[in-house]
Design an enzyme around this catalytic site. Structure first.
Site, PDB file in Angstrom:
ATOM      1  N   ILE A   1       0.820  -1.230   0.000  1.00 55.27           N
ATOM      2  CA  ILE A   1       0.000   0.000   0.000  1.00 55.27           C
ATOM      3  C   ILE A   1       0.848   1.272   0.000  1.00 55.27           C
ATOM      4  O   ILE A   1       0.331   2.355  -0.246  1.00 55.27           O
ATOM      5  CB  ILE A   1      -0.995   0.039   1.189  1.00 55.27           C
ATOM      6  CG1 ILE A   1      -0.282  -0.071   2.541  1.00 55.27           C
ATOM      7  CG2 ILE A   1      -2.075  -1.014   1.022  1.00 55.27           C
ATOM      8  CD1 ILE A   1      -1.150   0.324   3.732  1.00 55.27           C
TER       9      ILE A   1
ATOM     10  N   THR B   1      -8.284   1.291  15.597  1.00 53.95           N
ATOM     11  CA  THR B   1      -8.295   0.575  16.869  1.00 53.95           C
ATOM     12  C   THR B   1      -8.660   1.499  18.029  1.00 53.95           C
ATOM     13  O   THR B   1      -8.397   2.710  17.975  1.00 53.95           O
ATOM     14  CB  THR B   1      -6.891  -0.026  17.123  1.00 53.95           C
ATOM     15  OG1 THR B   1      -6.819  -0.509  18.457  1.00 53.95           O
ATOM     16  CG2 THR B   1      -5.776   1.009  16.931  1.00 53.95           C
ATOM     17  N   ASP B   2      -9.183   0.902  19.099  1.00 51.60           N
ATOM     18  CA  ASP B   2      -9.474   1.696  20.306  1.00 51.60           C
ATOM     19  C   ASP B   2      -8.187   2.141  21.010  1.00 51.60           C
ATOM     20  O   ASP B   2      -8.225   3.019  21.874  1.00 51.60           O
ATOM     21  CB  ASP B   2     -10.367   0.912  21.272  1.00 51.60           C
ATOM     22  CG  ASP B   2      -9.776  -0.409  21.749  1.00 51.60           C
ATOM     23  OD1 ASP B   2      -8.668  -0.785  21.317  1.00 51.60           O
ATOM     24  OD2 ASP B   2     -10.440  -1.073  22.578  1.00 51.60           O
ATOM     25  N   GLU B   3      -7.043   1.545  20.639  1.00 52.46           N
ATOM     26  CA  GLU B   3      -5.784   1.889  21.315  1.00 52.46           C
ATOM     27  C   GLU B   3      -5.354   3.327  21.070  1.00 52.46           C
ATOM     28  O   GLU B   3      -4.485   3.848  21.770  1.00 52.46           O
ATOM     29  CB  GLU B   3      -4.653   0.954  20.868  1.00 52.46           C
ATOM     30  CG  GLU B   3      -4.921  -0.469  21.252  1.00 52.46           C
ATOM     31  CD  GLU B   3      -3.698  -1.351  21.077  1.00 52.46           C
ATOM     32  OE1 GLU B   3      -2.580  -0.824  20.993  1.00 52.46           O
ATOM     33  OE2 GLU B   3      -3.886  -2.567  21.025  1.00 52.46           O
TER      34      GLU B   3
ATOM     35  N   TYR C   1       2.887   1.300  17.749  1.00 51.44           N
ATOM     36  CA  TYR C   1       1.744   0.812  16.962  1.00 51.44           C
ATOM     37  C   TYR C   1       0.561   1.759  17.083  1.00 51.44           C
ATOM     38  O   TYR C   1       0.019   2.238  16.080  1.00 51.44           O
ATOM     39  CB  TYR C   1       1.332  -0.600  17.412  1.00 51.44           C
ATOM     40  CG  TYR C   1      -0.059  -0.986  16.931  1.00 51.44           C
ATOM     41  CD1 TYR C   1      -0.322  -1.196  15.588  1.00 51.44           C
ATOM     42  CD2 TYR C   1      -1.121  -1.112  17.841  1.00 51.44           C
ATOM     43  CE1 TYR C   1      -1.600  -1.526  15.147  1.00 51.44           C
ATOM     44  CE2 TYR C   1      -2.396  -1.440  17.409  1.00 51.44           C
ATOM     45  CZ  TYR C   1      -2.633  -1.646  16.064  1.00 51.44           C
ATOM     46  OH  TYR C   1      -3.900  -1.955  15.627  1.00 51.44           O
TER      47      TYR C   1
ATOM     48  N   LYS D   1      -1.305   4.237  14.295  1.00 52.03           N
ATOM     49  CA  LYS D   1      -2.734   4.163  13.936  1.00 52.03           C
ATOM     50  C   LYS D   1      -3.405   5.508  14.196  1.00 52.03           C
ATOM     51  O   LYS D   1      -4.253   5.949  13.411  1.00 52.03           O
ATOM     52  CB  LYS D   1      -3.439   3.052  14.716  1.00 52.03           C
ATOM     53  CG  LYS D   1      -2.992   1.634  14.367  1.00 52.03           C
ATOM     54  CD  LYS D   1      -3.323   1.206  12.939  1.00 52.03           C
ATOM     55  CE  LYS D   1      -4.796   1.059  12.682  1.00 52.03           C
ATOM     56  NZ  LYS D   1      -5.044   0.433  11.332  1.00 52.03           N
TER      57      LYS D   1
ATOM     58  N   GLN E   1      -1.892 -18.437  23.755  1.00 51.62           N
ATOM     59  CA  GLN E   1      -2.163 -19.242  24.957  1.00 51.62           C
ATOM     60  C   GLN E   1      -2.866 -20.556  24.599  1.00 51.62           C
ATOM     61  O   GLN E   1      -2.547 -21.612  25.153  1.00 51.62           O
ATOM     62  CB  GLN E   1      -2.982 -18.439  25.971  1.00 51.62           C
ATOM     63  CG  GLN E   1      -2.522 -17.012  26.208  1.00 51.62           C
ATOM     64  CD  GLN E   1      -1.027 -16.853  26.460  1.00 51.62           C
ATOM     65  OE1 GLN E   1      -0.305 -17.819  26.710  1.00 51.62           O
ATOM     66  NE2 GLN E   1      -0.528 -15.621  26.384  1.00 51.62           N
TER      67      GLN E   1
ATOM     68  N   ARG F   1      -8.945  -6.222  28.479  1.00 58.27           N
ATOM     69  CA  ARG F   1      -9.231  -5.981  27.072  1.00 58.27           C
ATOM     70  C   ARG F   1     -10.728  -6.230  26.849  1.00 58.27           C
ATOM     71  O   ARG F   1     -11.337  -7.024  27.560  1.00 58.27           O
ATOM     72  CB  ARG F   1      -8.396  -6.908  26.161  1.00 58.27           C
ATOM     73  CG  ARG F   1      -6.873  -6.654  26.272  1.00 58.27           C
ATOM     74  CD  ARG F   1      -6.520  -5.276  25.786  1.00 58.27           C
ATOM     75  NE  ARG F   1      -5.092  -4.950  25.791  1.00 58.27           N
ATOM     76  CZ  ARG F   1      -4.480  -4.249  26.749  1.00 58.27           C
ATOM     77  NH1 ARG F   1      -5.160  -3.839  27.818  1.00 58.27           N
ATOM     78  NH2 ARG F   1      -3.198  -3.940  26.643  1.00 58.27           N
TER      79      ARG F   1
END
Ligand code: NAD
Ligand code: TDX
Length: 332
Positions: A59, A121-123, A148, A152, A192, A212
């Site tokens: 991109i 993202t909510d971050e 990151y 964003k 996990q 989360r």
């Protein structure tokens, strides 16, 4: 809107969205994907060739992006470097793909007047205290913590500026943590589950109290399509399914599924700058666009996901050893 360009469509959520389009719409889909370590051609296998095609490209490459954007009615932009831990080891590809890549797509959308939906993202909002009664809304100020999330946030700001300054017909969605099939084994839940399948122990960062807000990828896809179809230009919509759990609870559910004691995990080196809690108020999306999640129950979605990883060991085994070796080198 029946020609849809999906960037990052060979990744975890992008491929889920392509399946959603094939199942639920008549759209003809082009996937633009660089096929990084995070991509999987298998996730797109079996889709009808007259409905879905794959272009392998970057991109950031305007010569590749421009003619593609020109011949589509809608761009849905998932492509990103997506893992926080990787952004701490080497931020550079995050700036290239997430910031410069989004800029390159926006310039093409501006030139060709193409409708654009940006997946974020909510971050970007930073984190909340564990006992904060508030959740993130569309009005929460930006306050990203990691390379990151900062990349964003930067991409979101570019989209907003291209709407206001150039009239690009864009919408943005900020979603909480996704889980489901085809998620790379570097991420928390697949890591996990696959550790336990291999008779190993889950690895919890720090005390494991970080929260989360989990949503199944199928629900993220249905929300993105609702926004792409009916969202108002220039608006942001938060996507979430009321799935707040701390990391200890999630690991306990995975261990219990396999009949193991719920404290049978290792505590490892914490992530630098580790965000404490994310929580989404998705009232705007639900009230304005009538969206609701199919997986109201996180436990049911997690059980389906565990069964999927048990049944698809051929898919994830190739990446597992390399991923664990990289974590071990960092004490994680
Ligand atoms: P992923 O890492 O599984 O997939 C990313 C895809 O983008 C891969 O197929 C990769 O090959 C492709 N890609 C990377 N760089 C590229 C480039 N330069 N050019 C073309 N393609 C490139 O990511 P994901 O978890 O599916 O996330 C998809 C999007 O959703 C991202 O924008 C991410 O920020 C956002 N998001 C993810 C979550 C989550 O919990 N995973 C939550 C909210 C938002
Ligand atoms: O081994 C682990 N042990 C552990 O305790 C890993 C990999 C993670 N964790 C913790 C860190 C987080 O508190 O689990 C939580 C979830 O970690 P990740 O799966 O890495 O997700 P997170 O950092 O929350 O970001 C995810 O959600 C938002 C996606 O990776 C992002 O792309 C998305 O934007």
């Amino acid at each position: 809107m029946d020609r849809v360009l999906v960037t990052g469509g060979a990744g975890f959520i992008g491929s889920n969205f392509v399946h959603h389009l094939v199942r639920e719409t008549d759209a003809v889909v082009t996937v633009l994907d660089k096929l990084t370590y995070a991509a999987s051609r298998d996730s797109l296998a079996g889709l009808p060739e007259d409905r879905v095609s794959l272009v392998v490209g970057d991109i950031v490459d305007a010569a590749c992006v421009d003619p593609l954007v020109a011949r589509h009615d809608l761009v849905v932009h998932f492509a990103a470097e997506s893992h926080n831990d990787n952004s701490l080891s080497d931020p550079s590809p995050f700036i290239q793909t997430n910031v410069v890549g989004t800029f390159t797509l926006l310039e093409a959308a501006r030139r060709h007047g193409t409708r654009f939906h940006h997946v974020s993202t909510d971050e970007v909002y930073g984190d909340l205290e564990l006992d904060d009664p508030e959740r993130f809304t569309e009005a929460t100020p930006y306050n990203p913590s990691s390379p990151y999330s900062a990349s964003k946030a930067g991409s979101d700001h570019l989209v907003r500026a291209w709407v206001r300054s150039f009239g690009v017909r864009a919408t943005i969605s900020n979603c909480s943590n996704n889980y489901g099939p085809w998620q790379h084994v570097e991420k928390f839940i697949p890591r996990q589950i696959t550790n336990v399948i291999d008779a190993g122990r889950p690895k919890i960062y720090g005390a494991g109290l970080n929260v989360r807000d989990w949503i199944h990828a199928d629900d993220h896809s249905s929300a993105v399509w609702a926004i792409a179809q009916r969202g108002r230009t220039g608006e942001t919509y938060l996507i979430g399914a009321d799935g707040e759990r701390n990391n200890l609870e999630v690991v306990g559910m995975i261990l219990a599924h396999f009949g193991r004691p719920t404290d049978d995990f290792d505590q490892v080196t914490d992530r630098a700058g580790h965000d404490l809690r994310y929580a989404i108020d998705s009232s705007k999306l639900r009230e304005e666009l009538g969206w609701s999640p199919r997986y109201g129950d996180f436990k049911a979605g997690l059980e389906d996901t565990i069964e999927w990883y048990v049944a698809h060991q051929d898919w994830w085994r190739g990446d597992k050893a390399r991923t664990e070796a990289a974590y071990a080198a960092q004490g994680q």
